[in-house]
Design a protein around this motif. Structure first.
Motif, PDB file in Angstrom:
ATOM      1  N   SER A  10     -14.325 -13.462 -24.527  1.00  0.00           N
ATOM      2  CA  SER A  10     -13.199 -13.863 -23.434  1.00  0.00           C
ATOM      3  C   SER A  10     -11.840 -13.731 -24.154  1.00  0.00           C
ATOM      4  O   SER A  10     -10.805 -13.505 -23.442  1.00  0.00           O
ATOM      5  N   TYR A  51      -8.009  -9.440 -15.624  1.00  0.00           N
ATOM      6  CA  TYR A  51      -9.415 -10.279 -15.602  1.00  0.00           C
ATOM      7  C   TYR A  51     -10.419  -9.307 -14.980  1.00  0.00           C
ATOM      8  O   TYR A  51     -11.508  -9.380 -15.360  1.00  0.00           O
ATOM      9  N   TYR A  54     -11.652  -6.441 -16.931  1.00  0.00           N
ATOM     10  CA  TYR A  54     -12.573  -7.235 -17.899  1.00  0.00           C
ATOM     11  C   TYR A  54     -13.769  -7.476 -17.646  1.00  0.00           C
ATOM     12  O   TYR A  54     -14.958  -7.152 -18.104  1.00  0.00           O
ATOM     13  N   ILE A  55     -13.948  -8.227 -16.337  1.00  0.00           N
ATOM     14  CA  ILE A  55     -15.481  -8.831 -15.931  1.00  0.00           C
ATOM     15  C   ILE A  55     -16.188  -7.468 -15.295  1.00  0.00           C
ATOM     16  O   ILE A  55     -17.320  -7.352 -15.399  1.00  0.00           O
ATOM     17  N   PRO A  59     -19.904  -7.279 -17.171  1.00  0.00           N
ATOM     18  CA  PRO A  59     -20.590  -8.193 -16.143  1.00  0.00           C
ATOM     19  C   PRO A  59     -21.910  -9.043 -16.904  1.00  0.00           C
ATOM     20  O   PRO A  59     -22.982  -8.913 -16.610  1.00  0.00           O
ATOM     21  N   ASN A  63     -19.984 -14.331 -18.565  1.00  0.00           N
ATOM     22  CA  ASN A  63     -18.765 -14.171 -18.000  1.00  0.00           C
ATOM     23  C   ASN A  63     -18.984 -14.778 -16.501  1.00  0.00           C
ATOM     24  O   ASN A  63     -18.026 -14.780 -15.776  1.00  0.00           O
TER      25      ASN A  63
END
Length: 116
Positions: A10, A51, A54-55, A59, A63
């Protein structure tokens, strides 16, 4: 603003940093308001997209709780007395959450339509 690396941690996010204090962990919202609402909203939108990208790339089970950690850090930062906004969210937080919510609504619509 650092770019998102592909390590899956993260702190690859530009606004997440390792805490230097005992106990370690992350500060999930290392963002300062500029004091300019429009500039803050633009920053919040950019961070929201960062964000979401990124997710999308990561996945993972870890997260799944990342948004909650970010919001918790937002709340802690905005309770600090040194901010000019006192206990209120700035345009950065408002636009970040609006961006994330917009994508959540669009995704929910797709899922709902598929179930109908």
């Amino acid at each position: 603003m650092k770019s998102v690396a592909d390590t899956g941690r993260s702190d690859d996010l530009s606004f997440v940093v390792l805490k230097g204090k005992a106990g370690g962990g992350f500060d999930y919202w290392n963002v300062e308001s500029t004091g300019d609402y429009s500039a803050d909203c633009e920053l919040g939108r950019r961070l929201g997209v960062e964000y979401l990208e990124y997710i999308g790339l990561h996945p993972t089970n870890g997260n799944v709780s990342l948004l909650g950690c970010i919001v918790d850090s937002m709340m802690a930062r905005r309770r600090e007395p040194h901010t000019s906004y006192g206990r209120h969210a700035t345009g950065v937080e408002i636009a970040f959450l609006a961006t994330v919510n917009g994508y959540a609504m669009a995704t929910s619509k797709v899922v709902t339509d598929q179930d109908a």
